[in-house]
Design a protein around this motif. Structure first.
Motif, PDB file in Angstrom:
ATOM      1  N   SER A   1       0.830  -1.211   0.000  1.00  0.00           N
ATOM      2  CA  SER A   1       0.000   0.000   0.000  1.00  0.00           C
ATOM      3  C   SER A   1       0.859   1.253   0.000  1.00  0.00           C
ATOM      4  O   SER A   1       0.545   2.244  -0.674  1.00  0.00           O
ATOM      5  CB  SER A   1      -0.923   0.007   1.226  1.00  0.00           C
TER       6      SER A   1
ATOM      7  N   ARG B   1       0.828   4.386  -2.688  1.00  0.00           N
ATOM      8  CA  ARG B   1       0.573   5.730  -2.158  1.00  0.00           C
ATOM      9  C   ARG B   1       1.677   6.696  -2.604  1.00  0.00           C
ATOM     10  O   ARG B   1       1.421   7.863  -2.894  1.00  0.00           O
ATOM     11  CB  ARG B   1       0.467   5.700  -0.631  1.00  0.00           C
TER      12      ARG B   1
ATOM     13  N   PRO C   1      -8.344   3.450  -2.422  1.00  0.00           N
ATOM     14  CA  PRO C   1      -7.510   3.119  -1.261  1.00  0.00           C
ATOM     15  C   PRO C   1      -7.920   1.825  -0.575  1.00  0.00           C
ATOM     16  O   PRO C   1      -9.033   1.320  -0.769  1.00  0.00           O
ATOM     17  CB  PRO C   1      -7.711   4.326  -0.334  1.00  0.00           C
ATOM     18  N   GLU C   2      -7.004   1.320   0.235  1.00  0.00           N
ATOM     19  CA  GLU C   2      -7.221   0.051   0.924  1.00  0.00           C
ATOM     20  C   GLU C   2      -8.384   0.134   1.914  1.00  0.00           C
ATOM     21  O   GLU C   2      -9.206  -0.775   1.993  1.00  0.00           O
ATOM     22  CB  GLU C   2      -5.935  -0.346   1.672  1.00  0.00           C
TER      23      GLU C   2
ATOM     24  N   ASP D   1      -6.341  -0.955  -4.544  1.00  0.00           N
ATOM     25  CA  ASP D   1      -5.709  -1.540  -3.364  1.00  0.00           C
ATOM     26  C   ASP D   1      -6.770  -2.290  -2.553  1.00  0.00           C
ATOM     27  O   ASP D   1      -7.625  -1.691  -1.926  1.00  0.00           O
ATOM     28  CB  ASP D   1      -5.077  -0.429  -2.512  1.00  0.00           C
TER      29      ASP D   1
END
Length: 502
Positions: free
Chosen positions: A298, A302, A339-340, A425
């Motif tokens: 991740s 990012r 995003p995760e 992600d």
């Protein structure tokens, strides 16, 4: 009720505006049983649990509990008083309070009108010891990992002498060793006669630890089955309501091959959390990132997108250099980033589906180019249809949707910006297998349209079905890359993650 039945629900109905969430559902839990509650997102699992625990008012049906007869839980406190405890995926603890204070909150032992701290700490140690956990109970909960916090939440539930323990996606944030520890605790509680309702999307875990499965679909009961009588393929078929295509064949959906043109080039990039790395993605290519939790997957993406500022190196998107740490510039260059953690970094809970879906496009357009209401409605309705988002209306607050449908809204948010390159992600974490399949097919559709994709998933098989190359991460470093049919298999990936530099 049968003698060994601890909980029985029958004829359960629950309706929300425009949605029949539960229709004539039945559920039976026996003493000393681990019972999986399975179904796609939106099948009614969470609603059934919330009806049982008093979060939602029951519209119809009956709930019976051993030793109590018919019960009506009007609040979670009622449920706890009746011996029903719940541990949620997002651990509900007070991080600044001690372990002991969290376990006995509202039920502190007292002596002479004051909290008996000595007894509370001693009882907490004994309780955690019974779960094979040895930690400082006087320390603040925030000092401990998510896995330990999960155990503390279970200890709190057990301390109420519960008859029914509900574990709602307890393993989604745990690594393999932590999952094994949790399963050991569950087996221990099972031996003491506690009935456990286990909600998870991990099929392997269901077959590893459960005795029985109840399947819901579209708010209705499909059936209850002993684990030995329901093979995995049949379980998936019952969850989806149709025969499941061979997921291994998803890759055959590709109609085009990746281009020679590089859409993303990250050269000698490093950040505070990631050692220097190089990675590129071609137009029409899906590149996976594999590694254990904490390996840096991740953090790497990012740094590429600019959500974390890079200390060195350059990122180029479609031949345009993108300044690190400038997410708006990344977006305008044609990048998108799912995003995760969708709850923390994705959805805006109190805004509607429409507002959540359009926010990135509006930011990209700028504040002086407002999207008119008619176009807003057309855009949103189109993607609700394309992605089959289950929502009462476009104005429904996104927090009211199931996790899988929230994820689809966030996907739609980025698709509306018409990106050239997409970072996904963990887009399928915590969602049902049907939606996972839809998202995997969508990823390949992105690629066929000439977009570049970086795909991160904790499920290696999922990436193998979609990726043509795979970068390997370990200890904050990209340690290798695999490609070609002979290397893109579970065994090779696992060896590379464990220590291979190939």
């Amino acid at each position: 009720m049968e003698e060994n039945v601890v909980l029985h629900m029958e004829g359960i109905y629950k309706t929300f505006p425009g949605v029949k969430a539960l229709q004539n559902v039945a559920f039976t839990l026996r003493e000393g049983e681990i019972h999986a509650l399975m179904g796609e997102n939106g099948a009614g699992k969470s609603t059934l649990i919330k009806v049982l625990t008093g979060v939602y008012e029951l519209d119809g049906g009956s709930i019976y509990l051993k030793g109590h007869g018919e019960i009506v839980n009007k609040s979670p406190q009622d449920a706890q008083d009746n011996g029903i405890s719940t541990v949620y995926q997002e651990v509900c603890l007070c991080p600044n309070l001690s372990v002991s204070e969290n376990i006995f909150m509202g039920r502190e032992p007292r002596k002479g009108g004051f909290v008996d701290w000595k007894k509370m700490h001693e009882d907490s140690r004994k309780l955690l010891s019974s779960l094979d956990i040895d930690i400082d109970v006087t320390a603040a909960v925030e000092n401990y990992s998510i896995a330990i916090q999960q155990m503390i939440a279970i200890a709190r539930a057990v301390s109420t002498e519960c008859k029914v323990l509900i574990l709602d996606e307890p393993t989604s944030s745990l690594d393999d060793s932590e999952v094994e520890k949790l399963f050991s605790v569950m087996t221990n509680l099972k031996s003491k006669g506690v009935g456990i309702i286990f909600v998870t999307h991990f099929l392997e875990q269901v077959y590893q630890v459960c005795d029985r499965i109840t399947v819901l679909r579209n708010g209705q009961l499909v059936g209850e089955y002993p684990i030995k009588d329901l093979p995995r393929v049949e379980l998936v078929s019952k969850m989806l309501g149709k025969d499941l295509d061979d997921l291994a064949e998803i890759k055959n959906m590709r109609t085009t091959k990746p281009s020679e043109k590089v859409i993303i080039d990250a050269d000698s990039v490093k950040s505070a959390k990631i050692k220097e790395f190089n990675i590129n993605v071609h137009k029409g290519e899906v590149v996976g990132l594999a590694g254990l939790l904490g390996s840096g997957r991740s953090e790497l993406v990012r740094a590429i997108y600019g959500a974390d500022k890079a200390n060195a190196g350059t990122v180029t998107c479609a031949d345009k250099k993108v300044r690190s740490g400038n997410e708006l510039e990344s977006m305008k260059a044609g990048m998108a980033y799912l995003p995760e953690d969708r709850k923390k970094d994705g959805i805006i809970p109190d805004l509607s589906v429409r507002e959540n879906m359009l926010i990135a496009l509006q930011v990209k357009n700028g504040m002086f180019k407002l999207i008119n209401k008619k176009n807003q409605e057309e855009f949103v309705d189109e993607y609700i249809k394309i992605l089959q988002i289950k929502t009462a209306s476009r104005e429904t607050p996104i927090k009211s949707l199931s996790g899988g449908n929230q994820q689809k809204v966030i996907l739609a948010r980025w698709l509306l910006t018409n990106p050239e390159f997409i970072i996904l992600d963990e887009p399928t974490r915590g969602i049902d297998i049907g939606t996972k399949t839809e998202i995997q097919k969508l990823i390949l559709r992105f690629a066929d349209e000439g977009k570049g994709v970086i795909f991160i998933s904790s499920e290696i098989e999922e990436m193998l079905r979609t990726c043509s190359r795979m970068g390997i991460m370990r200890d904050g470093k990209k340690v290798g890359e695999l490609s070609g049919e002979e290397n893109l298999n579970v065994s090779s990936v696992m060896k590379a993650i464990a220590g291979g530099e190939k």
